[in-house]
Motif scaffolding. Structure first.
Motif, short mmCIF file in Angstrom:
data_model
loop_
_atom_site.label_atom_id
_atom_site.label_comp_id
_atom_site.label_asym_id
_atom_site.label_seq_id
_atom_site.Cartn_x
_atom_site.Cartn_y
_atom_site.Cartn_z
N TYR A 1 -102.03 28.53 67.39
CA TYR A 1 -101.25 29.38 66.49
C TYR A 1 -100.39 28.50 65.59
N GLU A 2 -100.48 28.72 64.32
CA GLU A 2 -99.67 27.98 63.34
C GLU A 2 -99.29 28.94 62.23
N PRO A 3 -98.21 28.65 61.53
CA PRO A 3 -97.91 29.48 60.35
C PRO A 3 -98.97 29.21 59.27
N VAL A 4 -99.56 30.26 58.79
CA VAL A 4 -100.62 30.13 57.78
C VAL A 4 -100.35 31.14 56.67
N GLU A 5 -100.55 30.69 55.44
CA GLU A 5 -100.44 31.64 54.34
C GLU A 5 -101.75 32.41 54.24
N ILE A 6 -101.65 33.72 54.35
CA ILE A 6 -102.84 34.56 54.24
C ILE A 6 -103.22 34.61 52.76
N LEU A 7 -104.45 34.28 52.47
CA LEU A 7 -104.89 34.22 51.08
C LEU A 7 -104.92 35.61 50.46
N ASP A 8 -104.40 35.68 49.26
CA ASP A 8 -104.31 36.95 48.55
C ASP A 8 -105.67 37.30 47.92
N GLN A 9 -106.12 38.51 48.16
CA GLN A 9 -107.45 38.92 47.67
C GLN A 9 -107.59 38.75 46.15
N ASN A 10 -106.59 39.19 45.42
CA ASN A 10 -106.70 39.13 43.94
C ASN A 10 -106.80 37.68 43.47
N MET A 11 -105.99 36.83 44.08
CA MET A 11 -106.02 35.42 43.66
C MET A 11 -107.37 34.79 43.99
N VAL A 12 -107.90 35.12 45.17
CA VAL A 12 -109.21 34.57 45.55
C VAL A 12 -110.29 35.12 44.61
N ASP A 13 -110.18 36.39 44.24
CA ASP A 13 -111.16 36.97 43.30
C ASP A 13 -111.15 36.20 41.98
N GLU A 14 -109.95 35.80 41.55
CA GLU A 14 -109.86 35.04 40.29
C GLU A 14 -110.44 33.63 40.46
N PHE A 15 -110.23 33.07 41.64
CA PHE A 15 -110.66 31.69 41.91
C PHE A 15 -112.16 31.61 42.16
N LEU A 16 -112.67 32.61 42.87
CA LEU A 16 -114.06 32.57 43.33
C LEU A 16 -114.83 33.75 42.74
N PRO A 17 -115.57 33.52 41.66
CA PRO A 17 -116.31 34.63 41.05
C PRO A 17 -117.46 35.09 41.96
N PRO A 18 -117.99 36.30 41.72
CA PRO A 18 -119.12 36.76 42.55
C PRO A 18 -120.29 35.78 42.44
N TYR A 19 -121.04 35.69 43.51
CA TYR A 19 -122.16 34.75 43.57
C TYR A 19 -123.31 35.21 42.67
N GLU A 20 -123.73 34.31 41.81
CA GLU A 20 -124.88 34.58 40.94
C GLU A 20 -126.00 33.63 41.33
N PRO A 21 -126.99 34.10 42.07
CA PRO A 21 -128.04 33.18 42.51
C PRO A 21 -128.91 32.71 41.34
N LEU A 22 -129.40 31.49 41.45
CA LEU A 22 -130.31 30.96 40.43
C LEU A 22 -131.68 31.64 40.58
N TYR A 23 -132.13 31.75 41.83
CA TYR A 23 -133.36 32.47 42.15
C TYR A 23 -133.04 33.40 43.29
N LYS A 24 -133.78 34.49 43.39
CA LYS A 24 -133.63 35.30 44.60
C LYS A 24 -134.94 36.00 44.92
N LEU A 25 -135.06 36.40 46.17
CA LEU A 25 -136.25 37.14 46.58
C LEU A 25 -136.15 38.54 46.00
N ASP A 26 -137.19 38.93 45.30
CA ASP A 26 -137.18 40.23 44.65
C ASP A 26 -138.64 40.70 44.59
N PRO A 27 -138.93 41.84 45.23
CA PRO A 27 -140.33 42.30 45.25
C PRO A 27 -140.91 42.48 43.85
N LYS A 28 -140.03 42.74 42.87
CA LYS A 28 -140.54 42.95 41.50
C LYS A 28 -140.92 41.64 40.83
N ASP A 29 -140.36 40.55 41.33
CA ASP A 29 -140.65 39.25 40.72
C ASP A 29 -140.80 38.22 41.85
#
Ligand code: SF4
Ligand code: SF4
Lengths: 95, 399
Positions: free
Chosen positions: B177-205
């Protein structure tokens, strides 16, 4: 880049059908040779082959017979084991 | 206003994973990793972590396969493991890196059987070092949590596209147990954009990933993974700095240094032992002993240039390895020597195998091995590689 080579993609992503270029049968020791006089066209070789290498081929233009696609055949001998009429002989691969 | 909480390391990791919004989490419970994924499954059950599927599997091999498949389908994935579980994952870990699928694995570092031991050392991760995964190492609970967020950003960077293993000492971080700053969701959203895969498995392609490579392609395919690792050196630094600016905490990039001004003997290690080393160095510095610390945050890629720069003024370097490459020596020791080979005026390097299977590393231990560094500096005879405090009395006779 040599003409016959293609550029790699990140993660080696390939489109369907690309295995046509790969010819995975390149490291065979034995190859199955089908005696078309004996073959009764039962398809068991094709069904038992994990590579799907045997395929239906015309012989004398009459009866259904089977041939082997050596681009994919690994030379494992399963087809020869399974053939009910011993139409398949495994012979040493010679290049 | 940042929210501070005194929480268990595992819970801090789970909180950090949560705000990264993974779409799939899969794991099999193994001590001392268990609390991390228990917490995440609870968060999903409670609706705290939305749009995330938790997949229970029957083994770590399957857990790794699930995150590989989910990453291939284009989603952000997270898992956690340890020791034997990690060993069971190895095959899939190679594939995931080779297929260039990002994802984050929290590795609660633990010794490997046999003999069976549930306690901390670094053998599990060190034995996985050549599988293509980026390996980051956390010093304390806060850094472990912050590193999870950074790891996603590093791995998903289009210059990298590699999975990242965040190493945190089992029990010493996971159950402390240690004091930890809980990361703020909004700040993390700004820091880490949604994942955009270069390729992905897709039955259509449809595509095949990690396809067969004949000898005329395999070397180049492996080189590409290595090249991505080399590029990660810049990206790890960039992401650490950007994180520091955004969240006000910078714990180092590829490496970090402590009290290096005029340091003649330098101690090097990874993970939570850095904390003990800092206390020991504080005491020694108070007595006027010129000793400093280099902490390795990124073990793969190995920070060759950063280490050469940091060790320029050092006379002797003492490497503390909580692992053993059987038949050779500690892995960091070997790597450091390789990094400094052919560098003019490079320091002498001493290697210590220490803290295996959870054996305590005390401030006194750190001071004792530092003294060996100074003895070496004075030209006294000191063994280059030592199993620190090896108890020969309990070995069978003749060994
Ligand atoms: S030898 Fe094996 S791989 Fe070749 S056709 Fe027969 S079953 Fe298939
Ligand atoms: S198993 Fe034998 S008989 Fe049947 S199709 Fe194949 S070669 Fe012909």
């Amino acid at each position: 880049m040599a003409d016959n080579k293609q550029r790699l993609t990140i993660g080696l992503v390939a489109k369907p059908g690309s295995t046509l270029q790969y010819h995975t049968g390149g490291w065979r020791t034995y190859r199955p040779v089908i005696d078309h006089e004996k073959c009764i066209g039962c398809k068991r070789c094709a069904d038992s082959c994990m590579e799907g290498a045997p395929f239906e081929c015309a012989h004398d233009g009459k009866k259904k017979k089977f041939c082997v696609n050596y681009d994919y055949c690994k030379g494992c001998g399963v087809c020869a084991y399974e053939c009910p009429v011993d139409a398949i002989e495994m012979v040493v691969e010679e290049k | 206003m940042a929210k501070m909480a005194v929480i268990e390391g595992s819970h801090a990791i789970a909180e950090a994973a949560k705000v990264c919004r993974p779409a799939v989490v899969s794991a099999y419970p193994i001590t001392p990793q268990t609390h991390i994924v228990e917490d995440i499954s609870q968060m999903i059950a409670d609706g705290e972590l939305m749009n995330c599927e938790y997949v229970r599997t029957e083994s770590e091999f399957s857990a790794a396969s699930v995150i590989l498949g989910a990453a291939a389908a284009g989603t952000r994935v997270f898992s956690a493991t340890s020791s034997q579980g990690a060993v069971l994952m190895y095959e899939v870990l190679f594939s995931m890196a080779g297929m260039r699928l990002p994802g984050v694995l929290a590795m609660a570092n633990r010794s490997v059987s046999s003999p069976l031991s549930i306690w901390n050392d670094h053998q599990d991760a060190i034995s996985a070092r050549d599988n293509g995964w980026i390996q980051l190492w956390a010093e304390d609970n806060q850094e472990a949590a912050d590193m999870i967020v950074q790891a996603f950003k590093i791995g998903e960077d289009r210059r990298i596209l590699l999975p990242v293993m965040v190493n945190l000492d089992g029990f010493l971080i996971t159950h402390t147990y240690e004091p930890v700053e809980i990361l703020d969701q909004n700040m993390v959203d700004e820091f880490l954009p949604p994942y955009e895969p270069l390729y992905k498995l897709d039955p259509k392609d449809p595509v095949t990933m990690g396809a067969l490579a004949q000898p005329e392609y395999y070397t180049e395919a492996r080189y590409m993974i290595h090249y991505a690792q080399l590029c990660a050196k810049d990206v790890i630094e960039e992401v650490a700095e950007e994180f520091g600016k955004k969240f006000g905490r910078y714990k180092g990039g590829l490496i970090d240094t402590y009290k290096m001004e005029g340091a003649e003997v330098v101690l090097i290690s990874m993970g939570s032992v850095i904390g003990t080393m800092k206390d020991a160095v504080d005491e020694m510095r108070a007595e006027g002993i010129p000793v400093g610390i280099v902490k390795i945050r990124s073990y793969r890629p190995f920070p060759v240039e950063a280490l050469r720069e940091a060790l320029k003024g050092a006379k002797v370097v003492c490497v503390l390895d909580k692992n053993i490459s059987m038949g050779m020596e500690g892995a960091v020791f070997t790597d450091l020597k390789a990094a400094l080979y052919n560098v003019k005026g490079s320091p002498d390097i001493l290697g210590f195998i220490i803290g295996l299977g959870g054996r305590d590393i005390t401030i006194t231990d750190i001071k004792n091995l530092t003294n060996k560094g100074f003895a070496k500096m004075r030209g006294e005879k000191v063994s280059e590689m030592e199993w620190y405090k090896l108890d020969v009395d309990i070995l069978p006779e003749g060994i």
